[in-house]
Design a protein around this motif. Structure first.
Motif, mmCIF file in Angstrom:
data_model
loop_
_atom_site.group_PDB
_atom_site.id
_atom_site.type_symbol
_atom_site.label_atom_id
_atom_site.label_comp_id
_atom_site.label_asym_id
_atom_site.label_seq_id
_atom_site.Cartn_x
_atom_site.Cartn_y
_atom_site.Cartn_z
ATOM 1 N N PHE A 1 0.671 -0.760 0.375
ATOM 2 C CA PHE A 1 -0.292 -0.159 0.018
ATOM 3 C C PHE A 1 0.978 1.501 -0.027
ATOM 4 N N ALA A 2 0.846 2.206 -0.551
ATOM 5 C CA ALA A 2 1.233 3.294 -0.836
ATOM 6 C C ALA A 2 0.066 4.779 0.227
ATOM 7 N N ASP A 3 0.987 5.118 0.856
ATOM 8 C CA ASP A 3 0.132 6.630 1.232
ATOM 9 C C ASP A 3 -0.078 7.898 0.637
ATOM 10 N N HIS A 4 -1.553 8.379 1.050
ATOM 11 C CA HIS A 4 -2.039 9.470 -0.066
ATOM 12 C C HIS A 4 -1.826 9.525 -0.810
ATOM 13 N N LYS A 5 -1.982 8.584 -1.687
ATOM 14 C CA LYS A 5 -1.735 8.025 -3.602
ATOM 15 C C LYS A 5 -3.041 8.790 -3.614
ATOM 16 N N LYS A 6 -4.212 9.610 -4.450
ATOM 17 C CA LYS A 6 -5.166 8.805 -5.090
ATOM 18 C C LYS A 6 -5.006 10.342 -5.948
ATOM 19 N N PHE A 7 -5.930 10.377 -7.114
ATOM 20 C CA PHE A 7 -5.850 10.968 -8.480
ATOM 21 C C PHE A 7 -7.903 11.101 -8.464
ATOM 22 N N SER A 8 -8.662 12.576 -8.791
ATOM 23 C CA SER A 8 -9.597 12.231 -9.176
ATOM 24 C C SER A 8 -10.913 11.588 -7.925
ATOM 25 N N HIS A 9 -10.261 11.641 -7.125
ATOM 26 C CA HIS A 9 -10.691 11.440 -6.104
ATOM 27 C C HIS A 9 -11.012 9.722 -5.519
ATOM 28 N N ALA A 10 -10.099 8.915 -6.375
ATOM 29 C CA ALA A 10 -10.565 7.636 -6.109
ATOM 30 C C ALA A 10 -8.895 7.269 -6.387
#
Length: 344
Positions: free
Chosen positions: A155-164
């Protein structure tokens, strides 16, 4: 300052009401700013956490990364010339966990990347928010366009794009899912001036974010509300001190008659404005910073101290302008007429 403080103590109710209103307006502004920053990170932390640099997309894509396709020859030349550069592609999609529950994700594939998660073929690294939804390391997830299953490697921390939440794939797996062979973007970090690359259009990090429709529309709406509230605070100062000055025309006439200069009267008014504003802002900043620490985990609220300080300076500047505009009549006060008007 002494006269200003004496008048505040004499008219406590009026100044307390003004201070309370400024507190409410500033606190609401800080709240909206915190939500704006929080939604910004929730919307595009994948991009916002990157170092400053430039994105490149196909010039024919008309600033739409989804329509961009980087020619393989150009991609190869750019990556050879810039060792820290990365070629990447982003597409929205879905995965199904081992309970067959569907999750919306942003599939990300990167080549030669120092800034994006690298995974092996048949593997996927997910944003940590999916861990909270029950997905575990070692689970197998599926996508309808992929012939096999993908193994969750981490898992990666705080990796979002377009709320996904982001789902990092090997580029070969990405190409199988989306039936394409070209990457969409090239990112080159730490460029002061972007070199011109034939057939490609360059964007700074912020410029690239503005090409994402959901991001730009969301931020524009919230920023407009914040600045509208700041304008309202300026109007409140103007109206309040104007009404106070009208009631004190006679007093100003007497003060001028005994030798007090117009500048001293303005300083008194500015001092009152600073006392009320600093007290109101101090409470607003403390409460808004406290809210960030106690906000529910699912609430996208992020208000750095720097932002609070910047908005505080803006409020002070707006209050100063509003108070000054309301005091223009002080300059026009003629002692004899003002005293007669006050007596009448």
């Amino acid at each position: 300052m002494i006269l200003a403080w004496k008048e505040i103590k004499k008219n406590k109710a009026r100044f307390i009401i003004l201070g309370f209103i400024i507190f409410l307006v500033s606190f609401l502004t800080f709240m909206i700013s915190g939500l704006s920053n929080g939604l910004s990170k929730d919307n595009a932390s994948l991009i916002k956490d990157l170092p400053d640099g430039h994105f490149y997309m196909n010039a024919d894509a008309e600033e739409n990364y989804l329509a961009s396709k980087i020619d393989k020859k150009i991609e190869r030349n750019v990556l050879e010339e810039n060792k820290q550069a990365s070629a990447l592609a982003i597409q929205m999609g879905f995965i199904n966990d081992d309970q067959d529950k569907q999750h919306s994700v942003a599939f990300v594939a990167a080549d030669h990347s120092l800034f994006f998660e690298e995974v092996g073929k048949g593997e996927v690294i997910l944003d940590r928010s999916l861990k909270d939804e029950g997905v575990k390391i070692g689970d197998k997830v599926k996508n309808k366009q992929y012939s096999e299953e993908l193994i969750v490697k981490g898992f990666a921390d705080h990796k979002k794009f377009s709320h996904a939440p982001a789902a990092f794939l090997h580029k070969e797996d990405y190409k199988e899912i989306f039936k394409g062979t070209e990457m969409q973007l090239i990112f080159i970090p730490e460029l002061v001036e972007a070199p011109s690359i034939t057939g490609l259009q360059s964007f700074t990090n912020d410029e690239f974010l503005s090409t994402i429709p959901s991001y730009s529309a969301e931020q524009m709406s919230l920023n407009m509300i914040s600045w509208f509230l700041i304008v309202i605070s300026g109007m409140l100062f103007t109206i309040f001190f104007y009404m106070m000055n009208v009631q004190k025309i006679g007093l100003y006439g007497i003060l001028k008659a005994i030798g007090m200069k117009t500048r001293s009267l303005f300083v008194m008014m500015w001092s009152q404005m600073m006392i009320i504003t600093l007290a109101s802002l101090g409470i607003s900043v403390l409460l808004s910073q406290a809210l960030e620490t106690v906000a529910p985990e699912g609430l996208p609220f992020y208000l750095p101290a720097k932002t609070s300080f910047q908005f505080s300076l803006v409020f002070i500047a707006v209050g100063f302008i509003g108070a000054t505009l309301s005091g223009i009549q002080i300059k026009k006060v003629e002692p004899l007429k003002a005293i007669q008007q006050g007596e009448g």
